[in-house]
Design an enzyme around this catalytic site. Structure first.
Site, PDB file in Angstrom:
ATOM      1  N   SER A   1      -9.695   1.384   3.008  1.00 57.54           N
ATOM      2  CA  SER A   1      -8.837   2.200   2.164  1.00 57.54           C
ATOM      3  C   SER A   1      -7.755   1.397   1.442  1.00 57.54           C
ATOM      4  O   SER A   1      -7.184   1.901   0.471  1.00 57.54           O
ATOM      5  CB  SER A   1      -8.164   3.258   3.023  1.00 57.54           C
ATOM      6  OG  SER A   1      -7.268   2.659   3.944  1.00 57.54           O
TER       7      SER A   1
ATOM      8  N   LYS B   1       0.864  -1.181   0.000  1.00 56.49           N
ATOM      9  CA  LYS B   1       0.000   0.000   0.000  1.00 56.49           C
ATOM     10  C   LYS B   1       0.899   1.228   0.000  1.00 56.49           C
ATOM     11  O   LYS B   1       1.961   1.233   0.654  1.00 56.49           O
ATOM     12  CB  LYS B   1      -0.871  -0.042   1.260  1.00 56.49           C
ATOM     13  CG  LYS B   1      -1.935   1.033   1.354  1.00 56.49           C
ATOM     14  CD  LYS B   1      -2.753   0.846   2.650  1.00 56.49           C
ATOM     15  CE  LYS B   1      -3.902   1.844   2.754  1.00 56.49           C
ATOM     16  NZ  LYS B   1      -4.706   1.639   3.984  1.00 56.49           N
TER      17      LYS B   1
ATOM     18  N   SER C   1      -9.849  -0.993   7.117  1.00 58.72           N
ATOM     19  CA  SER C   1      -9.235  -0.750   5.810  1.00 58.72           C
ATOM     20  C   SER C   1      -8.479  -1.929   5.206  1.00 58.72           C
ATOM     21  O   SER C   1      -8.095  -1.873   4.040  1.00 58.72           O
ATOM     22  CB  SER C   1      -8.294   0.448   5.890  1.00 58.72           C
ATOM     23  OG  SER C   1      -9.043   1.636   5.892  1.00 58.72           O
TER      24      SER C   1
END
Lengths: 485, 478
Positions: free
Chosen positions: A153, A78, A177
């Site tokens: 997310s 990420k 997330s």
């Protein structure tokens, strides 16, 4: 089966048997990214040169007999993870030119074990969102249905697993997330206990809630990844010095006699019927495997979302103050004086969801409001923690849905932030309580969209939720289904 | 109208730890700008603070030395504001749970003891420095973050001081204590010991405090007095004209000796303090406190009292000698080897201090070590040299670092105690000055000093003065 379809442990066997080199595996993965990522938009930055260099180094290690499970495995990160020499944007314009001078701890631990980093994955801006629509680099599309969001997310981290563009990925989970996008993309996503994995080198959203965890094809891979990144780090004062078990070795514990709790507050009216059906099937399966199912109560659940949006935004309003255009990141071209430089750099650099949360958090901490909002939220947080500790007096794990509905359409909830916030109701309490939870594929809706199941464990007992998930995975094989890309 | 001034002081002391409070960077002063920085003190994304335990130890010591109670459960808080020298956009400080509370210091002012309350002492990180100086080719302001994240203790007094002199006395005392504790280098000019003053006036006899102004940027004891005195005049003028004092922050200008408004109350920051989630609470055990107590040196107050009672030194001597820990140590080291307190004290306060002042050295760099000084004093005591010659020898020792015996020998400075030699010199002096001899014998006894001087001169200072006195008296009085 293609190379990019393999799990970590499958690929590891081939690398160890020298049936395949890391360079070949990495090339295959880079080609796959090249072929499908235009459609998915999971990557913000792909790093082919570094990846191939790391793959070559991994092959040398393997040739010398120095192989760890992750040696030579192509992984994605990420874009919230600080990576030395590789642009790290956190999904934001304000960091769109930021190249960090250091590696964070989790990344360093992956590198030490010889993992190959193929690129940086898309995400909601500063991890603020549940749909990956707030990214400055455009929304990620769900490989199972390109009109749907992959969740957020860590949307890019989940979509890359579903799209077979990374063997495994790391994400972060502040209010769901990792787990929610894992659920929406039919992969395994684990949020460890707060303090289990170092946050050093992870761009902070809400420091008391953020936690690093893996997104993978199956439970074994999740165990491998967690084992690699977990453990005390003196660079993070909130990391906890407690032993890290061999998670893979413990996967086969089974569920016979295991007490599984169903929190009544999570099985509510209005739960999507497909989600409800998947939960019922999972409960029936666990019963048939010899687990004991009990209803439990988490009475303060209804306050979790409000509590979260005060604590998380308060911390974020302070954490994001460092993006001021002085030392790094975006600085406005057009400012007279200091005040204007600050205001314009931030106005231009942050997206609307980030601004909304900075304002919410600033308000919650303002003098005269602190007691009514922040302090009260901290008290409620303690009650929510207590709920979980009480429940864990009676049961070993909790079983709940991850999200009230299967993945929603891109744009569907953008107009109504509050509705978007409420979709995290089943994942947020776990962060507030600071304990661990994972999402495992549990079936599909009538429309063919993934549905995830959440298992919540006692603090620092990731082992039990992993083995409980492993029993489920062995019986169901939902993880074997691949997205129709 | 007559006004009573009310003063409270906030002192920032920079701690002398080797590394910064939340990272491993060096705290050395004067390095190349931004050379002592890392992701943590630069406030880079993803970096996290880790507390330097030494800072907590230093804070406990400061608290114990100022009679504070030590807080068991310590929490760091974020103080949020934007400024280019503040990398994270917040300063890590302490808010509602400071490490030390409810202390006091006693100061002596015109023979009376006044007790000044200490509200709190808390730990925090310093900010960087803005450099506005001309750099060729650069017209922007520059930021040097070497100082960012260096450890500070903020020591806040109660508004207990009632004159600029009391403020100075309190500050000097506090300065002396942090120096004794070895936790601060005390350098005011380099900003290691900085002071903000809260100053207000109230009518004499009133007990209700007036509105205060906070004075900043005062970096010497002299300026503190100047700033407070200026502020007293300014406020008195406004009040006399029927005006109102505005609560504000004012900047002291050392060039003009005046203060000017920096920001008003309405522009005051809302710092949005909240507990820093990146740091865990620090629990201070009783054992830790006792351990710190064990490392406390004898503090100036106790030392002064001991010098007066045990060594029978006058108050003045004791006060001067304890001014710094190093000076007191020098005195005590010399005294151990030459146990005549008053003689040692005279020499330390006299010759030693004068020589050091003349060439700007500090006591720790004094070429005449306590051992050498003791040797010199012994020579004097034995009568090998006179007190006067001893001063000459001292100067030579200070210059060359040589042992006193060696200098005495080389220069032939041994005192003449040979009565025959002295008698010869006396006879010669009396012979040369028959007029004065007659006057003296005629009753002008004040001339005795003149004869002593002449004999000493004739001996080039080497004659034993006691013998000279004794023998002269005999000769003159027949």
């Amino acid at each position: 089966m293609e190379i990019f379809d393999l799990t970590i442990h499958e690929l590891h066997e081939k690398l160890q048997a020298k049936e395949l080199s890391s360079v070949e595996a990495t090339r295959a993965m880079l080609a796959r990214i090249e072929a499908v990522d235009d459609k998915v938009n999971a990557y913000i930055t792909v790093t082919p040169e570094q990846a191939l260099a790391e793959a070559e180094a991994a092959d040398k290690r393997i040739a010398a007999g120095d192989i760890a499970t992750l040696t030579g495995i192509p992984v994605g990160l990420k874009d919230i993870f600080i990576t030395k020499g590789i642009r790290t944007t956190c999904g934001s314009k304000i960091l769109s030119n930021f190249i960090p001078p250091y590696d964070g701890t989790a990344v360093a631990r992956l590198k030490e074990r010889g993992a190959v980093i193929v690129g940086k994955l898309n995400q909601d801006e500063f991890a603020m969102g549940s749909s990956n629509e707030s990214s400055y680099f455009g929304p990620v599309k769900n490989p199972w249905n390109l009109e749907c969001t992959p969740g957020g997310s860590s949307g890019g981290s989940a979509a890359a697993i579903a799209a077979r563009t990374a063997t495994a990925t790391l994400g972060t989970d502040t209010g769901g997330s990792i787990r929610q996008p894992a659920s929406h993309c039919s992969c395994v996503g684990l949020k460890p206990t707060y303090g289990r994995v170092s946050r050093y080198g992870v761009i902070a959203y809400a420091s008391s809630l953020d936690q690093v965890g893996p997104l993978t094809r199956d439970v074994t891979d999740a165990a491998i990844m967690l084992g690699a990144v977990a453990g005390y780090d003196q660079m993070d004062s909130t990391s906890v010095n407690t032993p890290v078990p061999d998670y893979v070795a413990g996967l086969g514990a089974g569920v016979k006699g295991l007490k599984i709790g169903l929190p009544s507050q999570y099985f509510i009216e209005g739960l999507d019927p497909d989600v409800k059906r998947a939960m019922d099937e999972a409960i029936a399966l666990y019963k048939s495997l010899g687990a004991e199912i009990r209803e439990v109560s988490l009475p303060h659940t209804e306050y979790a979302v409000a509590t979260y949006y005060i604590i998380a935004t308060a911390e974020a309003s302070s954490n994001l103050a460092r993006y001021d255009g002085v030392r790094f990141g975006h600085r406005t071209e057009d400012a007279r004086g200091l005040a204007q430089m600050y205001a314009k750099s931030r106005a231009e650099g942050f997206g609307s969801e980030v601004k909304r949360r900075i304002m919410l958090g600033t308000y919650a901490l303002s003098s005269g409001y602190y007691d009514a909002y922040y302090l009260k939220a901290q008290k409620v947080r303690t009650l929510i923690q207590q709920d979980f500790l009480n429940a864990f007096q009676e049961v070993d794990v909790l079983l709940t849905p991850i999200a009230p509905t299967p993945p929603f359409k891109i744009g569907e909830k953008l107009a109504d932030p509050l509705q978007m916030y409420l979709s995290d109701i089943f994942t947020i309490p776990v962060n507030l309580a600071g304990t661990c939870g994972l999402s495992i594929p549990a079936g599909f809706s009538a429309a063919g969209l993934p549905i995830g199941l959440q298992l919540i464990g006692k603090p620092f007992d990731e082992q039990t939720i992993l083995s409980t998930a492993y029993s489920f995975e062995r019986e169901t094989q939902w993880h074997q289904k691949t997205a129709p890309l | 109208m007559k006004y009573q001034v009310v003063i409270g002081l906030e002192v920032h002391t920079q701690l002398t730890t080797n590394t910064k409070i939340f990272c491993g960077c060096s705290t050395r002063f004067g390095a190349e700008p931004n050379s002592q920085t890392c992701p943590v003190c630069l406030g880079f994304p993803g970096a996290l603070p880790v507390l330097n335990k030494k800072v907590v130890e230093y804070a406990i010591r400061a608290g114990l030395a100022t009679n504070c109670s030590i807080t068991k459960r310590n929490v760091f808080a974020r103080k949020n504001y934007f400024y280019p020298d503040l990398p994270k956009g917040y300063q890590i400080s302490q808010f509602d749970l400071p490490i030390c509370q409810h202390g006091h210091l006693d100061i002596d002012i015109e023979g009376e003891t006044r007790r000044i309350g200490i509200t709190r002492i808390h730990m925090e990180e310093d900010a960087g420095k803005l450099v506005h100086a001309d750099i060729p080719g650069v017209d922007d302001s520059c930021v040097d973050l070497n100082r960012a994240c260096t450890p500070l203790l903020e020591i806040v007094s109660e508004p207990d001081m009632r004159s600029p002199d009391e403020a100075i006395a309190y500050l000097k005392k506090l300065h002396q204590i942090v120096m004794y504790l070895g936790i601060c280098d005390g350098n005011l000019e380099e900003g290691s010991f900085r002071c903000d003053a809260n100053v207000s006036l109230m009518p004499v006899g009133s007990s209700t405090f007036g509105t205060r102004a906070e004075l900043k940027n005062i970096n010497s004891f002299k300026f503190i007095k100047q700033a407070i005195e200026y502020e007293m005049e300014r406020q008195a003028e406004i009040l006399d004209e029927g005006g109102r004092i505005i609560q504000e922050t004012r900047l002291f200008d050392p060039n003009t000796g005046t203060t000017r408004s920096m920001r008003g109350k309405e522009e005051a920051h809302d710092y949005r303090y909240f507990p820093d989630p990146d740091l865990v609470p620090i629990i201070i055990s009783d054992e830790w406190i006792e351990e710190a107590r064990g490392t406390l040196p004898e503090l100036p107050e106790a030392k002064r009292a001991r010098f007066m009672t045990d060594l029978a030194l006058p108050e003045y001597d004791a006060e001067v000698l304890v001014a710094s820990r190093e000076l007191a140590q020098y005195f005590e080291d010399t005294f151990t080897l030459f146990p005549q307190a008053k003689t040692v004290s005279n020499w330390v306060m006299g010759e030693v201090t004068r020589a050091l002042n003349d060439d700007g050295r500090s006591i720790s760099d004094c070429p005449v070590t306590p051992a050498l000084l003791a040797d010199l004093l012994k020579l004097m005591e034995k009568g090998t040299i006179s007190g006067k010659i001893a001063k000459t020898v001292f100067d030579e020792m200070y210059k060359s670092g040589k042992a006193p015996e060696k200098i005495v020998e080389e220069k032939g400075l041994v005192q003449v105690s040979d009565t025959g030699a002295i008698e010869a010199m006396i006879d010669e002096v009396l012979e040369k000055n028959p007029g004065q001899v007659a006057e003296y014998r005629g009753g002008k006894e004040t001339l005795f000093g003149f004869f002593v001087g002449q004999v000493m001169r004739a001996s080039k200072g080497k004659a034993n003065p006691a013998l000279v006195n004794e023998m002269l008296l005999k000769k003159l009085n027949g």
